[in-house]
Write an enzyme that holds these catalytic residues in place. Structure first.
Site, PDB file in Angstrom:
ATOM      1  N   HIS A  42      35.082  38.433  65.354  1.00  0.00           N
ATOM      2  CA  HIS A  42      35.575  39.246  66.057  1.00  0.00           C
ATOM      3  C   HIS A  42      36.340  38.918  67.831  1.00  0.00           C
ATOM      4  O   HIS A  42      35.646  38.076  68.351  1.00  0.00           O
ATOM      5  CB  HIS A  42      34.751  40.825  66.185  1.00  0.00           C
ATOM      6  CG  HIS A  42      34.156  41.675  65.396  1.00  0.00           C
ATOM      7  ND1 HIS A  42      35.162  42.243  64.731  1.00  0.00           N
ATOM      8  CD2 HIS A  42      33.439  41.850  64.915  1.00  0.00           C
ATOM      9  CE1 HIS A  42      34.075  42.851  63.932  1.00  0.00           C
ATOM     10  NE2 HIS A  42      33.352  42.341  63.700  1.00  0.00           N
ATOM     11  N   CYS A  93      40.166  37.730  63.860  1.00  0.00           N
ATOM     12  CA  CYS A  93      41.422  38.854  63.325  1.00  0.00           C
ATOM     13  C   CYS A  93      42.520  37.507  64.508  1.00  0.00           C
ATOM     14  O   CYS A  93      41.616  36.754  65.788  1.00  0.00           O
ATOM     15  CB  CYS A  93      41.289  39.665  64.422  1.00  0.00           C
ATOM     16  SG  CYS A  93      40.728  40.926  63.394  1.00  0.00           S
TER      17      CYS A  93
END
Lengths: 712, 413
Positions: free
Chosen positions: B166, B208
């Site tokens: 992440h 991301c």
């Protein structure tokens, strides 16, 4: 709180309530009348509950002071130690030319290796002969380097005398030998450690034999009288020295490992699948290493320190399936080999017949299991094979002897021409596939059976360590006894090759050390978070010292040792765990860390300081007005305008003073057990003044009784 | 030939085909200056890979699966395990929530178990930290770090770095605990570059806003690619109903799908690889950065990074010993007979070999390690094995009993 001296319930709560709303950080003045006696003046309560102005300012300032005192520690604990590096010296090293060393070569001659002078001409000793020969060798070498744009430098000097301990390591000797070839050109060789021809009693044994590592120019007695002997000698010596001591040491190819003082050699015998039977259950590895490797490893002792381990694996499956295909034509080589083997067999050589038979078998073979080049790349099944013990940080060279299982025999490489079933994996090691010649339940490999495989391993060792081979103009050393057959194995590593390895590795190390030092300098400059501690600086300085010293050294081995230590220190500095230092902290991160820590503390401190400042300004104004002769104005009832303890009674209105006196009396009464500590008189005064001041005590009783609920 | 070609060129010039002449000249120049024009001359000998999964916990199953799938692909393409540094939280395979214990799948059909046998996780669990990752790249380890935890690459190595987890704008979270910033990685790569720890470096990241992670790189010979542009999320590809969690990320899924089509001998280039990017399918815009590399991606093979041994050198015939000098099959002693013959026959059956010429090995300091314990253990009989097993049992027992050890899947009160 449960003391018997507690005043009526409601009053206690009232004071406690007031205390909770006031600043808890202001302790009661120990010198206040409360401790010394009762209340004399209406101002006493102020003194009791409110510290003196001076004291309050001090308390207020103690916080910023504390932070100020903490700043050096904070600075010390968060700053990165960045000692200065010897940047100028590193820059000087970067631009310095590569270090070159100069060797001396001793040229000697046996007294009978040159023709005697004709009658009437004075006889020269060997020294004079060698000097003349040496001069012409130097001339022809320099002519060679100048000719045809071959830029080179002669990094050696010729000397003609020397012996004992200070003898130059490189030695050329002219030897008269009965066993030398009678043809020209002369066939120089480097003496191997066993006793050479010179050891055989006879005219050749000049000084009881030739030392190992000497470049010997053998001259047959028949050649001594030749009129061109001197030219032949010059050519032979020049050619061999050019080959053995090149101007530039050869570059280290990619396939060779980088220099490391410690190298592990791991010999592994792999049975593809012992469960299928016909497997090798033992090998005479110690004898094989002694025979094939020690002559090459032992002389390298000044440069490498070898550790050897060996193991056998009984289940070493391949990760691919070799293809069963036609064998490519073996070509003429094998036919020639068969013929020569048959010839030898006719002469009665032991074993030759067997060899010929095996070769014929091999030649007749039509189909075999083939390993193509892509399979070779994945041949080493590192997932399933444990190839070394992994106990050290040394680079490991693996020598794998692979015995295919019976269902995969014969296993060959589908490489062009009849190359041996062996290949080299750059920087990794080498593989030799050994197909058992005959069927047996189990095998034990004795040194003769390992001979061809280990011969290949030896040449792979030379490739993997970038050891120089023998130049073409230098011939193999003849066996100690002329009646013996030459072994066909490589001669052990000689002193000339060692010199070459030392120069080669010295250059590599010097280059690496310089690049590392320059890299450290650049990185430290570029990355501000990088830490440079004492240990790192010490190593950098040590490496720089050694490199500087090395530039002044002429002895190859000494210079090599300096380069080795320099590169080790430079690498230690670069890879020092402390050099990792802190991670990158952008300013937002710092802000995010410090804000929650300091913002809540900063607000009351700043507001308090602001209030003090405002009060001070007001006092000044008041004083100035009084000095101007105007009567004092009533004190404002604003909570920010405090009644300092030192204020004259005139500063208060009568009603306020009266009320305060009442409160003071109450407070002194109720604070016997200390619950009134920290009561801010501002709050009290405020409470009293704004309240319906009909009853002194009633006011206090009435108001807090409402607020008593949350306080309890 | 060259003369003829120039004549030919001249004729073409007369025929007013200037363009063709230019081609001719170009070709001739290429001929003249040999093979360096092609640019395919490999200057590297080995490949290394660093695969990092920076997440932990069951709901991040897909990150573990991403990394393991990449690991399997590298191994399938021939990269030896010793050259793959795998950093993995490694807490899903044996998680109590895993309905298929000791397995990790990257697709909903659960066709291939990625965990299976022979998975070598080099940094696992809490060892996966920003610090250990940066130390791995820069090589600044504590002295006792074993070789399996080190990136032992050099100037002739191509290094492939894959990261997943992440992240956000210029950072990647490590195990919900700390984060590595794009600056940290850029500096680490610069330090690798200064120490010549790679020949070429390929950086692939799936997170991301992944493209921000390589935006701070400034070292030469680095090619990077990421799954999503700034402000974009990277999405998982699909869920497995039985597992109850997403099994793989979209970007990784599609690059693996492409890599599955390649074999060890593939000549596909990185450009071919990048051409397969389809933002519509991936649901984010993958980024490619090649400006730091002097060689453009169409000149670099995919197998230059995703492959195993780069080259082998077949031993030339000349190196072989003349068969006449070997003893043929004479040295092959049948093991069974050997036992029966006893010591009389040339000492071949005695456990220690017959003394040979030359100095005894033990005396030579340069050649050590003769009677080392490893050798005894591997070659020696059952005594050594029994001792080894006892030690292993002891260690195993200690691990079982010792409450301090943190082992995934075993809950402790």
């Amino acid at each position: 709180m449960s003391s018997s001296a507690v005043p009526p319930e409601s009053g206690r709560i009232a004071v406690a309530e007031v205390a909770t709303t006031a600043s808890p950080a202001t302790p009661a003045d120990p010198k206040s009348p409360r401790t010394t006696g009762g209340i004399q003046t209406p101002l006493d309560p102020t003194r009791i509950v409110n510290p003196s102005r001076r004291r309050r300012v001090l308390i207020l300032l103690s916080f910023p002071l504390f932070f100020l005192l903490g700043v050096p520690f904070w600075w010390w604990s968060t700053s990165i130690e960045r000692l200065s590096l010897p940047v100028e010296r590193i820059a000087a090293l970067e631009s310095a030319p590569v270090t070159t060393v100069r060797s001396t070569i001793l040229l000697t001659s046996a007294p009978d290796a040159y023709p005697p002078p004709p009658p009437g001409v004075p006889s020269y000793g060997p020294r004079q002969v060698c000097e003349a020969l040496g001069d012409s060798v130097i001339k022809s070498t320099e002519a060679y380097y100048k000719q045809g744009g071959r830029l080179g430098t002669r990094w050696w000097d010729m000397v003609y005398e020397g012996g004992g301990r200070d003898a130059p390591a490189l030695h050329v000797h002219l030897l008269r030998s009965e066993y030398a070839s009678t043809d020209f050109p002369l066939k120089p060789y480097v003496q191997t450690p066993h006793l050479g021809l010179a050891g055989i009693p006879g005219p050749g044994g000049a000084a009881g034999g030739v030392k190992a590592g000497t470049l010997v120019i053998p001259i047959h007695p028949k050649q001594v009288g030749d009129r061109y002997l001197r030219e032949h000698l010059k050519l032979a010596i020049t050619d061999s020295i050019l080959g053995l001591y090149p101007s530039e040491p050869p570059e280290i190819p990619l396939r060779a490992i980088k220099y490391s003082p410690n190298v592990t050699l791991s010999f592994v015998l792999l049975n593809e699948d012992a469960a299928e039977g016909e497997y090798v259950q033992g090998w005479d590895i110690e004898a094989a290493i002694r025979e094939h490797f020690t002559p090459h490893l032992e002389p390298l002792r000044p440069i490498f320190n070898f550790t050897i381990e060996s193991q056998m694996l009984y289940h070493a499956p391949l990760s691919f399936e070799p293809t069963w295909t036609d064998v490519a034509s073996q070509g003429e080589d094998v036919k020639l080999q068969i013929e020569s083997a048959l010839g030898e067999a006719e002469k009665g050589k032991e074993g030759a017949e067997e060899v010929a038979k095996a070769l014929i078998e091999e030649d007749k073979r039509e189909k075999a299991w083939m390993v193509d080049e892509e399979m070779m790349k994945v041949f080493v099944n590192s997932e399933r094979w444990t190839l070394d013990s992994g106990i050290s940080q040394n680079p490991v060279l693996r020598f794998l002897l692979f015995i295919p299982s019976p269902s995969h025999r014969p296993l060959l490489l589908s490489a062009p021409s009849s190359s041996p079933p062996s290949f080299l994996l750059p920087q990794f090691g080498s593989v030799v596939i050994l197909n058992p010649p005959s069927s047996a339940p189990t095998y034990h490999l004795t040194p003769p059976a390992l001979k061809s495989s280990f011969h290949l391993f030896t040449s792979h060792l030379y490739s993997l360590l970038a050891l120089p081979g023998t130049p073409p103009k230098v011939y193999p050393c003849p066996p100690p006894d002329p009646r013996m057959e030459p072994s066909g194995l490589r001669d052990g590593l000689n002193r000339w090759q060692l010199e070459s390895v030392a120069r080669q590795r010295m250059r590599e190390n010097e280059d690496e050390a310089r690049k590392t030092l320059v890299g450290i300098g650049r990185l430290v400059k570029k990355i501000k978070e990088m830490q440079v501690g004492e240990e790192v600086r010490g190593r950098v300085v040590g490496a720089v010292d050694r490199l500087e010293k090395m530039a002044k050294t002429r002895d190859p081995l000494e210079a090599f040792v300096l380069s080795r230590d320099a590169v080790a220190l430079a690498n230690e500095a670069f890879f020092h765990p402390s050099m990792m230092g802190l991670l990158y902290f952008p300013n937002e991160h710092k802000f995010a860390v410090y804000t929650p820590l300091f913002a809540p503390i900063a607000v009351p401190i700043l507001v308090g300081m602001l209030k003090e400042l405002v009060a001070w300004v007001r006092r000044r104004k008041l004083r100035a007005k009084r000095r101007a002769g105007q009567p004092a104005q009533p004190a404002p009832t604003d909570p920010t305008a405090e009644e300092p303890a030192g204020m004259e009674p005139g500063g208060l209105t009568h009603s306020a003073a009266d009320k305060l006196a009442g409160i003071g009396a109450y407070v002194s009464e109720s604070s016997e057990e200390g619950s009134a500590r920290g009561v801010d008189v501002v709050g009290l005064a405020d409470l009293v003044i704004v309240g319906p001041a009909t009853d002194r005590r009633g006011t206090l009783r009435a108001r807090p009784s409402r607020a008593a609920q949350p306080a309890s | 030939m060259r003369f003829a070609a120039s004549l030919w060129g001249l004729a073409l010039l007369l025929a007013q085909l200037g363009l063709v002449l230019a081609n001719q000249v170009h070709q001739q120049v290429n001929d003249l200056f040999g093979h360096n024009g092609s640019g395919s001359a490999t200057t590297h000998t080995n490949n290394w890979a660093v695969l990092v999964c920076s997440s932990r916990y069951w709901f991040n199953y897909r990150h573990m699966a991403n990394t393991l799938a990449m690991y399997r692909t590298l191994k399938r393409l021939g990269m030896p395990d010793s050259n793959i540094i795998l950093m993995l939280a490694d807490d899903v395979a044996c998680s109590a929530r895993n309905p298929f214990p000791a397995t990790v799948y990257a697709n909903s059909g659960r066709q291939m178990d990625l965990y299976g046998d022979a998975v070598e996780v080099d940094y696992r669990g809490y060892e996966v930290t920003v610090e250990s990752f940066l130390r791995l790249l820069t090589g600044r380890h504590a002295p006792h770090t074993p070789p399996s935890k080190r990136l032992l690459s050099d100037a002739s190595s191509n290094v492939f770095i894959y990261m997943t987890g992440h992240g956000g704008n210029e950072f990647l979270k490590f195990q919900d605990n700390e984060e590595v910033s794009a600056f940290d990685i850029a500096d680490a790569i610069e330090q690798m570059s200064e120490k010549r720890r790679f020949n070429k470096l390929l950086f692939v990241i799936d997170t991301c806003q992944a493209n921000t992670m390589y935006s701070k790189f400034y070292s030469p010979n680095v090619i990077s690619t990421g799954s999503s542009a700034i402000g974009e999320s990277s999405y998982s590809h699909h869920n497995d109903v039985d597992l109850g969690t997403a099994v793989i990320d979209s970007y990784t899924h599609y690059i693996l799908q492409y890599l599955e089509t390649l074999g060890k001998t593939s000549r596909a280039t990185l450009q071919d690889f990048f051409n397969t990017y389809d933002p519509a399918r991936i649901h984010s815009h993958p980024g490619i950065s090649t400006e730091l590399s002097p060689t453009q991606p169409d000149g670099i093979l995919v197998t230059d990074f995703f492959g195993g041994v780069v080259s082998v050198e077949v031993t030339p015939k000349a190196d072989e010993l003349d068969p006449l000098r070997t003893a043929g099959s004479a040295g092959w002693v049948s093991g069974r007979r050997r036992g029966a013959r006893g010591i009389g026959e040339g000492g071949q059956s005695s456990p220690s070999p017959s003394p040979m010429k030359g100095p005894p090995m033990r005396r030579t300091e340069g050649v050590r390690g003769w009677a080392n314990p490893t050798e005894r253990q591997t070659e020696g009989g059952w005594v050594g094995n029994a001792a080894l097993s006892a030690v292993l049992l002891g260690i195993g027992g200690y691990l079982l009993i010792d409450p301090r050890t943190d082992r995934p899947g075993i809950k402790r009160e």
